[in-house]
Scaffold this motif. Structure first.
Motif, PDB file in Angstrom:
ATOM      1  N   LEU A  59       0.842  -1.192   0.000  1.00 17.03           N
ATOM      2  CA  LEU A  59       0.000   0.000   0.000  1.00 17.03           C
ATOM      3  C   LEU A  59       0.879   1.245   0.000  1.00 17.03           C
ATOM      4  O   LEU A  59       0.399   2.346  -0.231  1.00 17.03           O
ATOM      5  N   ARG A  80       0.442  -4.251 -11.792  1.00 11.08           N
ATOM      6  CA  ARG A  80      -0.585  -5.279 -11.900  1.00 11.08           C
ATOM      7  C   ARG A  80      -0.258  -6.492 -10.991  1.00 11.08           C
ATOM      8  O   ARG A  80      -1.150  -7.055 -10.356  1.00 11.08           O
ATOM      9  N   ALA A  83      -1.028  -5.469  -7.493  1.00  6.25           N
ATOM     10  CA  ALA A  83      -2.478  -5.429  -7.288  1.00  6.25           C
ATOM     11  C   ALA A  83      -3.022  -6.853  -7.120  1.00  6.25           C
ATOM     12  O   ALA A  83      -3.882  -7.110  -6.275  1.00  6.25           O
ATOM     13  N   ARG A  84      -2.499  -7.760  -7.919  1.00  5.55           N
ATOM     14  CA  ARG A  84      -2.941  -9.158  -7.825  1.00  5.55           C
ATOM     15  C   ARG A  84      -2.541  -9.758  -6.462  1.00  5.55           C
ATOM     16  O   ARG A  84      -3.302 -10.506  -5.847  1.00  5.55           O
ATOM     17  N   ARG A  86      -2.239  -8.089  -3.665  1.00  4.96           N
ATOM     18  CA  ARG A  86      -3.176  -7.539  -2.668  1.00  4.96           C
ATOM     19  C   ARG A  86      -4.547  -8.201  -2.789  1.00  4.96           C
ATOM     20  O   ARG A  86      -5.275  -8.353  -1.819  1.00  4.96           O
ATOM     21  N   ASN A  87      -4.894  -8.568  -4.029  1.00  3.78           N
ATOM     22  CA  ASN A  87      -6.223  -9.133  -4.264  1.00  3.78           C
ATOM     23  C   ASN A  87      -6.294 -10.587  -3.778  1.00  3.78           C
ATOM     24  O   ASN A  87      -7.299 -10.999  -3.195  1.00  3.78           O
ATOM     25  N   PHE A  92      -6.477  -7.458   4.213  1.00  3.79           N
ATOM     26  CA  PHE A  92      -6.224  -6.339   5.137  1.00  3.79           C
ATOM     27  C   PHE A  92      -7.406  -6.190   6.102  1.00  3.79           C
ATOM     28  O   PHE A  92      -8.562  -6.285   5.697  1.00  3.79           O
ATOM     29  N   PRO A 112     -13.654  -7.938  -3.326  1.00  2.14           N
ATOM     30  CA  PRO A 112     -12.394  -8.353  -3.981  1.00  2.14           C
ATOM     31  C   PRO A 112     -12.629  -9.095  -5.296  1.00  2.14           C
ATOM     32  O   PRO A 112     -11.764  -9.078  -6.174  1.00  2.14           O
TER      33      PRO A 112
END
Lengths: 241, 460
Positions: A59, A80, A83-84, A86-87, A92, A112
Motif C-alpha cells: 500500500l 498489476r 495489485a494481484r 493484494r487481491n 487487510f 475483492p
C-alpha cells in the motif's frame, strides 16, 4: 509452526515530508516472517509500525531496501502484479473497518471479486455468504454496515479480507475501536485462523492481549526494530519442550 | 483489470447510492442538453420548411437584368439559345424556361359558387409540360390547343352549350377544352390561411386537392383591361378563355397560375407580338446540389451576363444557420459549465471517497481500475443527464407545439410540429453529455488513481 519466510524485509527505509527536512519513519528495518507465523508489531504511536505494515501490504513504497512478499519482489514487480498480490495473497483488516457504507455487507465482502476473474456471480455470492457465516454473521448479509455494531463491522471487514483465501492477513489495530469483550472475540478468531488455516498474521497493535496470542512480538521504536521476543504461545511451547 | 460487468455493477451502485449528489451532477447537463436538442430540432424543422418547401436551395431562377453589362436592356436575352447553353453546364440537371404573360389581363375564379376576381397579367406564366411530367396530374397538363381535331359548334346560352371541362371559344364558336392550370402550394397556403377564413370558405386539404378540377373554374379575360388595349393597339379584340386547376405543384408560379407554355406563346403573340412569344421571363434551373449554386451564379453572371433571381432562400439558410449556431453555442456553454461543475463536484467527491478508493486499491484495484471507475461513473452521469435532457427537450417541444396549435393563428406553411428530432440530435445530445461529463471527471479520476492507497486509508 513457522515455515519458510513468506515476508522478507531488508534494510527498508522510508521518509515523509520535504527532501530538505525529511521525517525518517523507518531506518533500515530488516525482518522475516515465516509462512503461518503470527507476529505482533508493537510500538508507540509514530514508531513506524503502520508504515511498515503498509509497505509489506504494497500500500506504500519503501524509499530504499528490499521487500519480498509471497515470492513477489516489490522493486521489480509491475503494478498489476502488486495489485494481484493484494487481491489474492494478502488480506487487510483496518482499525476503522473501512467498509463501503452504501453497499450491503455481502457486497462489501464480495468486493475483492470485482478485481479478479474466474468466479461466476453465483459462485461469488456463495463464497461471500460462506465467509460471512465463518465470522458468524450470515444473517446480516443484506444489511448496510451503518446498521451494525462495531464488532459486527469488524467481523464483516475480516470476512472481506478472507474472501480470496489469502495466505497473509495484515491487520492494523484491528481491536482499536472495539470494546474489550468484542476485541477478545476478534483475537480469538485470529488465533483460530492462524492455527487452523495456517494463515500468516501480522498485526500492528498496542494491546497486550494480542501480543499474548502472537508467536513473536516485534517491538519498533523510532523506525528501528528495538526488540524481538517470543509471544506467549511460543514461550509455552518452549517451556513444554 | 476490472471486468466490464463488475465495473457496471459497481458504478451503478456507487452513482445511484446518493440520489441528491446524482441530481446535482446531472442538473446542469440536463439543462444544457435539453436546450441543445430543443434549439437544434427547432432549427431543423425551420430549415426543412424554409429550404425544402419554400426555398429549395438546389433550384435557382436565371433572370435577365434590366440593364445589361453594355448598358442595354437585356430583358430579351432569355431565348432558346441561352436555355440550351445553360443545359450544357456540368452542374445543371435541368433547365426549364418560363414565359410570363406579357400583357395585362383580368381573371375570375369560380369556386364553391363564389366568383373571385383577380388580376391575371403578371400573375400567369407558362412552362413546358415535360417539366411536370413526374407529377400525378401530368396527363391533364397538356396543350390541348396544339392538337388538331374537330370541335363541336356552340354559342352563348341559351344556345348549344359545351360539355364538362369545355368552354365556348368566342373566336370560332366551337367547344375548346379548358386551359389546364397548375397552382403552387404557396397559393393554397395563402388561400387556406388568409382568404378562406375571411370569406367563409372551406380550406383546401389533401383530400380536396383531387377535387379542385371540378370545383375551381377560372375565366381569363385576355386583353380586357385598358392597359392591354393600349399595349396591343386594339388590334386583337379582347376575348375570354376558361381554365381549370388540374393540380398543385411547387413548380407552379408561387403567386399566380401556370399553364402549358404553348398557350402563353400564342397569347403573347396574339396580344403583344412575335417577339413576346420568343423570349422567356426566366429559366428555372435545377442544379446537381446546393454547393453548385455559388459557382453557377458566377458563371451565369460572367459568361451569360445574366443573374439569379433574388436568392432569399440562401439568405434564410444563412440566417437559420447563424441562429442555430448561436443556440448551439449557448447550449454548449451551458454543458461546459455543467462539465466544470461535474469536475468540481468530482474533486470534492474524490476527497470524500478517499477511504473508499483506498479500500478498492487495497483489495486489488490498480490505478487504471480506479481511473476507469471514476470515469465510468462520470459517463453514467452523462448518459442519465443526456437522456433526461433529450426527454426534457421533447417535453418542451410538445408543450410549444400544443401552445402553437391552440393559440397561434394559421400562417402559410405552418408545420404540424415546430420540431424535427432527427436521430442524430438525440444521439448527439447523449454523446455530448457523456463526453462533457467524462471530460469533467478526467482530472478528478487522475487524482483518485494517483492517490497512494496508504494515504487514502490513513486515519486523518
Amino acid at each position: 509452526m513457522a515455515g519458510d519466510p513468506i515476508i522478507r524485509l531488508r534494510d527498508v527505509e522510508k521518509s515523509y515530508g520535504p527532501a530538505s527536512a525529511p521525517a525518517r519513519v523507518l531506518r533500515g528495518v530488516s525482518l522475516e516472517v515465516g509462512s503461518g507465523e503470527f507476529v505482533a508489531l508493537m510500538g508507540e504511536s509514530g514508531s513506524g509500525k503502520s508504515t511498515l505494515l503498509n509497505i509489506v501490504g504494497a500500500l506504500d513504497v519503501a524509499d530504499r531496501g528490499h521487500v519480498e512478499v509471497a515470492g513477489v519482489r516489490y522493486g521489480e514487480a509491475k503494478e498489476r502484479a502488486l495489485a494481484r498480490l493484494r487481491n489474492v495473497d494478502i488480506g487487510f483488516v483496518f482499525q476503522a473497518f473501512n467498509l463501503i457504507e452504501h453497499l450491503t455487507c455481502l457486497d462489501n465482502v464480495c468486493l475483492p471479486a470485482s478485481f479478479s476473474r474466474g468466479k461466476s456471480p453465483a459462485e461469488v455470492q456463495e463464497r461471500g455468504k460462506e465467509v460471512l457465516g465463518r465470522v458468524g454473521l450470515a444473517d446480516v448479509a443484506g444489511r448496510k454496515p451503518g446498521t451494525l455494531s462495531g464488532g459486527q463491522k469488524q467481523r464483516v471487514a475480516i470476512a472481506r479480507a478472507l474472501f480470496q483465501r489469502p495466505r497473509i492477513l495484515l491487520c492494523d489495530e484491528p481491536t482499536g475501536n472495539l470494546d474489550s469483550h468484542t476485541g477478545g472475540e476478534v483475537i480469538e478468531f485470529f488465533r483460530e485462523l492462524n492455527e487452523r488455516d495456517g494463515v500468516t498474521l501480522v498485526i500492528v497493535t498496542h494491546e497486550q492481549r494480542i501480543s499474548s496470542a502472537a508467536e513473536r512480538i516485534v517491538s519498533i521504536r523510532d523506525g528501528v526494530i528495538e526488540d524481538e521476543s517470543a509471544g506467549a504461545p511460543a514461550a509455552k511451547e518452549a517451556a513444554s519442550t | 483489470m476490472i471486468a466490464p460487468g463488475k465495473l457496471a455493477r459497481l458504478v451503478a451502485t456507487n452513482a445511484l447510492s446518493n440520489r441528491r449528489r446524482l441530481a446535482l451532477h446531472t442538473f446542469g447537463l440536463v439543462v444544457g442538453i435539453a436546450s441543445f436538442a430543443f434549439f437544434l430540432s427547432l432549427s431543423m424543422s425551420v430549415r426543412s420548411v424554409f429550404l425544402e418547401e419554400i426555398f429549395p436551395l438546389d433550384e435557382v431562377e436565371v433572370v435577365a437584368p434590366r440593364v445589361g453589362a453594355a448598358d442595354v436592356d437585356a430583358r430579351d436575352a432569355l431565348n432558346d439559345d441561352v436555355v440550351n447553353e445553360i443545359r450544357q453546364h456540368p452542374d445543371v440537371k435541368e433547365a426549364v424556361p418560363r414565359m410570363a404573360m406579357a400583357f395585362p389581363a383580368s381573371g375570375a375564379a369560380m369556386f364553391m359558387g363564389q366568383r373571385m376576381p383577380f388580376e391575371a397579367g403578371g400573375f400567369a406564366d407558362g412552362v413546358d409540360p415535360a417539366y411536370v411530367a413526374d407529377e400525378d396530374f401530368a396527363d391533364r397538363f397538356v396543350d390541348w390547343e396544339a392538337e388538331e381535331h374537330e370541335r363541336e359548334a356552340c354559342g352563348p346560352p341559351p344556345e348549344r352549350e359545351c360539355g364538362d371541362h369545355y368552354y365556348c371559344d368566342q373566336r370560332d364558336n366551337t367547344c375548346h377544352k379548358r386551359v389546364p392550370i397548375v397552382v403552387s402550394r404557396t397559393l393554397v397556403e395563402l388561400y387556406n390561411t388568409q382568404f378562406a377564413p375571411s370569406h367563409g370558405l372551406p380550406p383546401i386539404d389533401e383530400a380536396l386537392e383531387g377535387m379542385l378540377a371540378s370545383m375551381l373554374r377560372l375565366e381569363i379575360g385576355l386583353g380586357e383591361t385598358m392597359f392591354a388595349a393600349a399595349m396591343t393597339g386594339g388590334e386583337s379584340p379582347p376575348r375570354q378563355v376558361e381554365g381549370m386547376v388540374v393540380g398543385i405543384s411547387d413548380k407552379a408560379m408561387p403567386i399566380g397560375v401556370t399553364v402549358p407554355i404553348g398557350y402563353m406563346e400564342r397569347w403573347n403573340r396574339e396580344f403583344v407580338g412575335d417577339e413576346a412569344a420568343e423570349v422567356y421571363s426566366s429559366i428555372e434551373v435545377v442544379l446537381e446540389g446546393r454547393e453548385a449554386v455559388a459557382p453557377f451564379a458566377g458563371w451565369v453572371q460572367d459568361e451569360l451576363d445574366l443573374s439569379l433571381a433574388d436568392r432569399q432562400g440562401e439568405r434564410f439558410a444563412t440566417a437559420i444557420f447563424i441562429v442555430t449556431a448561436l443556440f448551439v453555442m449557448i447550449s454548449l456553454v451551458i454543458v461546459t459549465i455543467a462539465a466544470i461543475n461535474i469536475a468540481h463536484s468530482f474533486f470534492l467527491q474524490v476527497s470524500e471517497r478517499k477511504r473508499e478508493l483506498g479500500v478498492l486499491r487495497a483489495i486489488g484495484g490498480t490505478r487504471g481500475d480506479i481511473r476507469t471507475l471514476v470515469l465510468a461513473e462520470a459517463a453514467l452521469i452523462g448518459v442519465i443527464g443526456g437522456l433526461l435532457g433529450v426527454a426534457a427537450a421533447r417535453v418542451g417541444a410538445a408543450a410549444v407545439d400544443f401552445a402553437a396549435h391552440r393559440w397561434m393563428p394559421a400562417f402559410p406553411f405552418k408545420p404540424d410540429s415546430f420540431f424535427l428530432f432527427e436521430w442524430w440530435i438525440v444521439a448527439g445530445g447523449i454523446a455530448c453529455a457523456v463526453v462533457f461529463a467524462v471530460l469533467g471527471g478526467l482530472f478528478p479520476a487522475g487524482r483518485a488513481a494517483n492517490m497512494p492507497p496508504a494515504q487514502a486509508l490513513s486515519q486523518d
